[in-house]
Design an enzyme around this catalytic site. Sequence first.
Site, mmCIF file in Angstrom:
data_model
loop_
_atom_site.group_PDB
_atom_site.id
_atom_site.type_symbol
_atom_site.label_atom_id
_atom_site.label_comp_id
_atom_site.label_asym_id
_atom_site.label_seq_id
_atom_site.Cartn_x
_atom_site.Cartn_y
_atom_site.Cartn_z
ATOM 1 N N ALA A 169 0.520 -1.184 0.014
ATOM 2 C CA ALA A 169 -0.051 0.010 -0.040
ATOM 3 C C ALA A 169 0.830 1.573 0.043
ATOM 4 O O ALA A 169 0.395 2.419 -0.371
ATOM 5 C CB ALA A 169 -1.017 -0.015 1.146
ATOM 6 N N ASP A 170 2.007 1.063 0.557
ATOM 7 C CA ASP A 170 3.007 2.234 0.553
ATOM 8 C C ASP A 170 4.429 2.124 0.251
ATOM 9 O O ASP A 170 5.231 2.153 0.992
ATOM 10 C CB ASP A 170 2.758 2.891 1.839
ATOM 11 N N LEU A 171 4.462 1.663 -1.032
ATOM 12 C CA LEU A 171 5.729 1.473 -1.610
ATOM 13 C C LEU A 171 6.628 2.777 -1.855
ATOM 14 O O LEU A 171 6.450 3.335 -2.726
ATOM 15 C CB LEU A 171 5.810 0.610 -3.198
#
Length: 243
Positions: A169-171
């Site tokens: 979700a937050d690469l």
Amino acid sequence: MRTHGVVQRHGRVHSVHDPHCVDPLPTWLFDPEALAARGLICGSSDGRRAAWFFRLDGQALVLRHYWRGGIVARFTPDVYVWTGATRTRSFREWHLLATLRQRDLPVPAPVAARANRQWAGYRADLVTRAIPDARPLDACIRSGDADAALWQRVGAVIGRCHAAGAWHADLNVRNILVDAAGTPWLIDWDRGRLRATGRKWQQANLQRLRRSLTKAAELDAAAHANWCNLIAGYDAAPSARMR
């Protein structure tokens, strides 16, 4: 996505843990002050929303508390709506990490997760194994240690995760760690999930990482010179190529 773990409930506190890592599960494992009082803390990350590094029975572990972001955080910084223990952020991340580990992907090993119910809401914590001698990718870039081969390995790791249907979700550049052997790891899988492979979300995930590198001129310049190496490593991962 259910994986083996010992699930417990003590009043309003729900937990799941790996009995091979810790058993029985001590209640103080999720309390940084209790860990410090026992002399177990050996470091922490920077900032108000710190992660605590500690050692227990010879294991290097990390404790992370779940914090809200955005406008909602102004009113309730760490309380989420309760819809059942298995749907809490901590339980979902614990099970996702366990599944990805079973698929031999380079993610932290989950140790224990807790959801502390607060009436209609809950607070949550997660303990994982630490990645020994690891640095964030941006630190490697700034120190000049991110050569073409490392960029390719980063791309290959992302490609392997995408091939397995693992969506992060937050690469971003801070959620990629590089250990002493030069192996990349993806951390912080909060809100991540497994999904059918698809060009659209895979490309969006890569672009999210690329945008995180534009926030500093030094990182942006390195990414501009090496992004082709990352994509080459990504395309070499089975089933990940988008062409």
